[in-house]
Design a protein around this motif. Structure first.
Motif, short mmCIF file in Angstrom:
data_model
loop_
_atom_site.label_atom_id
_atom_site.label_comp_id
_atom_site.label_asym_id
_atom_site.label_seq_id
_atom_site.Cartn_x
_atom_site.Cartn_y
_atom_site.Cartn_z
N SER A 229 0.84 -1.21 0.00
CA SER A 229 0.00 0.00 0.00
C SER A 229 0.86 1.25 0.00
CB SER A 229 -0.92 0.01 1.21
OG SER A 229 -1.77 -1.14 1.19
N ILE A 230 1.92 1.22 0.81
CA ILE A 230 2.83 2.38 0.85
C ILE A 230 3.57 2.51 -0.47
CG2 ILE A 230 4.85 3.32 2.02
CD1 ILE A 230 3.90 2.00 4.58
N ALA A 231 3.92 1.37 -1.05
CA ALA A 231 4.63 1.40 -2.34
C ALA A 231 3.76 2.03 -3.43
CB ALA A 231 5.05 0.00 -2.74
N LEU A 232 2.45 1.73 -3.43
CA LEU A 232 1.54 2.31 -4.43
C LEU A 232 1.48 3.83 -4.26
CD1 LEU A 232 -1.35 -0.32 -4.32
CD2 LEU A 232 0.26 0.08 -6.19
N GLN A 233 1.43 4.32 -3.04
CA GLN A 233 1.40 5.76 -2.83
C GLN A 233 2.70 6.40 -3.29
OE1 GLN A 233 0.54 6.41 1.29
NE2 GLN A 233 -1.38 5.26 1.27
N ARG A 234 3.81 5.74 -3.03
CA ARG A 234 5.10 6.30 -3.44
C ARG A 234 5.21 6.34 -4.97
NH1 ARG A 234 10.11 3.40 -0.80
NH2 ARG A 234 8.89 4.06 1.04
N ILE A 235 4.74 5.29 -5.65
CA ILE A 235 4.82 5.23 -7.12
C ILE A 235 3.96 6.32 -7.75
CG2 ILE A 235 4.23 3.83 -9.15
CD1 ILE A 235 4.97 1.36 -7.45
N ALA A 236 2.74 6.50 -7.20
CA ALA A 236 1.83 7.52 -7.76
C ALA A 236 2.44 8.91 -7.62
CB ALA A 236 0.49 7.44 -7.05
N LYS A 237 3.12 9.12 -6.50
CA LYS A 237 3.73 10.43 -6.29
C LYS A 237 4.89 10.67 -7.24
CE LYS A 237 5.69 13.33 -2.65
NZ LYS A 237 6.05 13.39 -1.23
N LEU A 238 5.66 9.61 -7.49
CA LEU A 238 6.83 9.78 -8.34
C LEU A 238 6.48 9.90 -9.82
CD1 LEU A 238 9.28 7.22 -6.64
CD2 LEU A 238 9.35 9.72 -6.53
N ILE A 239 5.38 9.24 -10.28
CA ILE A 239 5.04 9.33 -11.70
C ILE A 239 4.10 10.50 -11.96
CG2 ILE A 239 5.39 6.87 -12.02
CD1 ILE A 239 2.37 6.48 -11.94
N GLY A 240 3.64 11.16 -10.93
CA GLY A 240 2.84 12.35 -11.09
C GLY A 240 1.40 12.12 -11.49
N ARG A 241 0.85 10.90 -11.27
CA ARG A 241 -0.54 10.61 -11.59
C ARG A 241 -1.02 9.48 -10.72
NH1 ARG A 241 -0.90 5.87 -14.21
NH2 ARG A 241 0.96 5.10 -15.29
N PRO A 242 -2.37 9.30 -10.63
CA PRO A 242 -2.89 8.18 -9.84
C PRO A 242 -2.60 6.84 -10.52
CG PRO A 242 -4.55 9.89 -10.13
CD PRO A 242 -3.44 10.21 -11.08
N ALA B 62 10.06 3.69 -13.29
CA ALA B 62 10.72 3.89 -14.58
C ALA B 62 9.84 3.36 -15.72
CB ALA B 62 12.08 3.20 -14.59
N GLN B 63 9.22 2.19 -15.53
CA GLN B 63 8.40 1.61 -16.58
C GLN B 63 7.13 2.41 -16.80
OE1 GLN B 63 7.74 -2.56 -16.07
NE2 GLN B 63 9.87 -3.02 -15.57
N PHE B 64 6.47 2.84 -15.69
CA PHE B 64 5.24 3.63 -15.85
C PHE B 64 5.54 4.99 -16.47
CE2 PHE B 64 3.13 1.22 -12.09
CZ PHE B 64 2.90 0.14 -12.93
N THR B 65 6.72 5.52 -16.22
CA THR B 65 7.09 6.83 -16.81
C THR B 65 7.28 6.70 -18.32
OG1 THR B 65 8.19 7.46 -14.73
CG2 THR B 65 8.75 8.72 -16.71
N ARG B 66 7.81 5.56 -18.78
CA ARG B 66 8.01 5.36 -20.21
C ARG B 66 6.72 5.00 -20.93
NH1 ARG B 66 12.70 2.59 -18.32
NH2 ARG B 66 11.63 0.59 -18.64
N GLY B 67 5.67 4.79 -20.18
CA GLY B 67 4.38 4.53 -20.78
C GLY B 67 4.04 3.08 -20.92
N ALA B 68 4.79 2.18 -20.31
CA ALA B 68 4.47 0.76 -20.40
C ALA B 68 3.25 0.46 -19.56
CB ALA B 68 5.65 -0.08 -19.91
N ASP B 69 2.39 -0.41 -20.08
CA ASP B 69 1.18 -0.73 -19.33
C ASP B 69 1.48 -1.84 -18.34
OD1 ASP B 69 1.53 -2.87 -20.92
OD2 ASP B 69 -0.34 -2.61 -22.08
N ALA B 70 0.47 -2.13 -17.58
CA ALA B 70 0.66 -3.11 -16.51
C ALA B 70 0.99 -4.49 -17.04
CB ALA B 70 -0.60 -3.17 -15.63
N ALA B 71 0.50 -4.82 -18.24
CA ALA B 71 0.73 -6.18 -18.75
C ALA B 71 2.18 -6.40 -19.12
CB ALA B 71 -0.16 -6.42 -19.98
N HIS B 72 2.92 -5.30 -19.47
CA HIS B 72 4.31 -5.46 -19.87
C HIS B 72 5.30 -5.09 -18.77
CE1 HIS B 72 2.03 -5.10 -23.68
NE2 HIS B 72 2.98 -5.93 -24.17
N VAL B 73 4.81 -4.94 -17.53
CA VAL B 73 5.71 -4.60 -16.41
C VAL B 73 6.58 -5.81 -16.07
CG1 VAL B 73 5.83 -3.98 -13.98
CG2 VAL B 73 4.17 -2.88 -15.47
N GLU B 74 7.87 -5.57 -15.91
CA GLU B 74 8.80 -6.64 -15.55
C GLU B 74 9.10 -6.59 -14.05
OE1 GLU B 74 12.27 -6.41 -17.85
OE2 GLU B 74 11.24 -6.54 -19.80
N ALA B 75 9.06 -7.73 -13.48
CA ALA B 75 9.35 -7.81 -12.03
C ALA B 75 10.84 -7.71 -11.77
CB ALA B 75 8.79 -9.11 -11.45
#
Length: 604
Positions: A542-555, A582-595
């Motif tokens: 949950s904390i990681a989701l909040q941190r990611i949204a803040k860093l990519i500048g969108r929900p 980094a992946q969400f900033t480049r515009g990759a969708d959730a299906a192509h996210v690499e762990a």
């Protein structure tokens, strides 16, 4: 009477002069010759020669070896110890000097020998050894001699009383049955060395208590049955203290002197003495001279009073004690004491009013005998609770808060109690306590009224000692300076305690520690989390989701949220957060996210 024969006398004088001039060992032949010539026995000749001889007034020369002995002191000590070890309690010696010496010689513990001028060795005779023991002051007669005595004096009548109990060996009083009269004790029936008679002797014997006043010599006699007990002793003291008709000997003594024994130190007697402020002095064991006066009193009572019992019909203790009271009154009033030259009552009547303390009453004294001192704790107001009342102990020397005091009833005043302390001389001291009274509102009468005054107790010894300790610790010389130093220390500016004289690490620094040799060990096998592809740092999802949204500048979108929680339901590696940003900033969708799978994020 036959006239002396001049011729015989002349011959006796001749033989006397010859014997005086004869060498050692030659006198016997002269005496034999005189006996044959004069037709007299040798003993008669020697006696008559002594009669006609002139006795020299010249003092015989003292032998050069007089006072000396061949027995060494170490051997004399060994012989003396052997004789004393075989001594009975009645000082009867079971081993003679001769037997003791022979036994010690047989065990090679002593030699007891002498050497003559030619080097020949002779055993010392028994008489020589006995003389040597006396020379060294080691003879049993000398060792068993009483220690030097000291004269003792009392200050006034009722200063010191001596109390002693003794079983009457002449009479008994049956404990039960119709026959309750006083009877003469049959030796065969009451022989105490027979075990079956022990209980009978104790129960039916007549016991005699004698109390003597040390100054006047006045004595009091009281008979009891049941043996020497604390209850009987307390009752005797009570009866002796209270007035009796026609008998001036009464009052409370300052000191009571007794022999050691269970009854003499029992609670009833000790409780009574504490309440009456009577100091109890127990004599040392095996010291009969300490109570010589009362022992002599026992003898006078036995010979003077009990000798009359056989001619009287006495059936109860009351009758016996009534006769004893009459006899003691007559004895004290008529018999002159050799020490002061007065009758005992005449000497007792010189007591002063302040020396005659009157007993508070028989019944109250009996209550005091069963009222033991009780331990009470001093409260913050320097008070104790006793018998349901509050008592002020502030005047007791050395009293401090939380101290435990022994409190006992005061026989002289019903509205006061006593604290029992110990004086500098080791004797018990009693301090009268005043009861604290309350007013109608429950306040103590001596309480300070608020706004109208200020009072405080005098400093206790503990408080004075505390000030001394504080001045030592702060290195100051007054209470004010010590308080100022403590205030400065609280602010971190004050002097170091004890002026830095105490180094708390001195023992550590001065200690010489041993050098330890290295010991062989075994390496512990530990899994490397990095080598095994594991990341130790985790972050809540949950904390990681909040941190990611803040860093990519969108929900975070619904699909991204579903993907991330499905992959990492609870927590994810901290490094994975940067990879997802980094992946969400480049515009990759959730299906192509690499762990994230190692130490770094993998790019597109």
């Amino acid at each position: 009477m036959a006239q002396p024969n001049a011729v015989i006398t002349q011959r006796l004088v001749h033989y006397a002069q010859a014997a005086a001039a004869a060498d050692w060992g030659a006198k016997g032949a002269l005496y034999d010759a005189a006996s044959a010539e004069l037709q007299l026995s040798k003993a008669t000749v020697m006696r008559k020669i002594k009669e006609v001889s002139m006795t020299s007034t010249k003092t015989r020369k003292r032998r050069s070896d007089a006072g000396k002995t061949s027995l060494t002191r170490d051997e004399a000590v060994f012989i003396s110890a052997m004789l004393m070890e075989h001594m009975r309690k009645n000082n009867k010696r079971l081993l003679s000097v001769e037997a003791a010496v022979e036994e010690l010689r047989a065990n090679s513990l002593i030699r007891a020998e002498r050497t003559d001028g030619e080097g020949e060795i002779f055993k010392l005779s028994t008489s020589t050894i006995t003389r040597a023991l006396r020379t060294y002051l080691l003879h049993p007669d000398q060792l068993l001699a009483p220690a030097p005595a000291i004269h003792q004096a009392s200050l006034h009548p009722n200063h010191v009383w001596s109390i002693d109990a003794s079983r009457s060996i002449l009479f008994y009083l049956p404990a039960q049955g119709r026959d309750t009269g006083l009877r003469t004790m049959d030796y065969r029936e009451y022989y105490s060395n027979k075990p079956a008679n022990v209980a009978k002797v104790l129960q039916e014997s007549l016991w005699r208590y004698v109390v003597t006043d040390h100054t006047s010599g006045a004595l009091f006699v009281w008979y009891v049955t049941g043996g020497e007990t604390g209850g009987n002793l307390a009752e005797v003291l009570i009866q002796a203290m209270h007035p009796r008709e026609g008998n001036p000997f009464h009052g409370v003594p300052r000191l009571a002197m007794l022999d050691p024994g269970g009854a003499n130190t029992s609670p009833p007697f000790i409780n009574l003495c504490k309440a009456l402020r009577v100091h109890v002095q127990i004599n040392k064991p095996k010291n009969p001279r300490a109570k010589g006066q009362v022992e002599k009193g026992q003898d006078m009572v036995e010979r003077g009073l009990e000798s009359a019992f056989k001619l009287l019909r006495l059936e109860t203790l009351e009758q016996i004690n009534a006769v004893a009271a009459k006899w003691s009154a007559w004895f004290n009033a008529t018999q002159v004491h050799t020490r002061h030259g007065m009758t005992r009552f005449e000497a007792f009547m010189r007591i002063l009013p302040e020396q005659l303390q009157l007993a508070p009453g028989i019944e109250l004294c009996r209550e005091l005998a069963v009222s033991a001192p009780q331990e009470r704790t001093v409260n913050d107001f320097l008070e104790v609770e006793f018998m349901g009342q509050t008592w002020d102990v502030s005047h007791v020397p050395g009293v401090v808060v939380k101290q435990k005091l022994q409190i006992v009833r005061n026989a002289w005043r019903q509205d006061s109690a006593q604290a029992v302390g110990m004086g500098e001389d080791g004797r018990e001291v009693f301090y009268v306590l005043e009861r604290k009274e309350r007013n109608e509102f429950g306040f103590y009468d001596d309480a300070t009224v608020i706004g109208e005054g200020f009072k405080r107790h005098a400093e206790t010894p503990a408080q004075r000692n505390m000030k001394e300790v504080e001045q030592l610790a702060t290195g100051t010389s007054s209470v004010t300076d010590a308080e100022a130093a403590r205030r400065a220390q609280d602010k971190g500016k004050g002097p170091i305690p004890f002026k830095g004289l105490v180094d708390p690490l001195k023992r550590v620094n001065d200690a010489v520690l041993p050098t330890y040799l290295p010991r062989q060990g075994t390496v512990v096998a530990v899994d490397n989390p990095v080598a095994n592809g594991q990341v130790l740092d985790q972050v809540d999802t949950s904390i990681a989701l909040q941190r990611i949204a803040k860093l990519i500048g969108r929900p975070i979108t619904r699909e991204e949220n579903r993907f991330i929680k499905g992959r990492w339901p609870e927590a994810m590696p901290a490094e994975q957060v940067d990879a997802l940003v980094a992946q969400f900033t480049r515009g990759a969708d959730a299906a192509h996210v690499e762990a994230f799978g190692g130490l770094r994020a993998v790019g597109m």
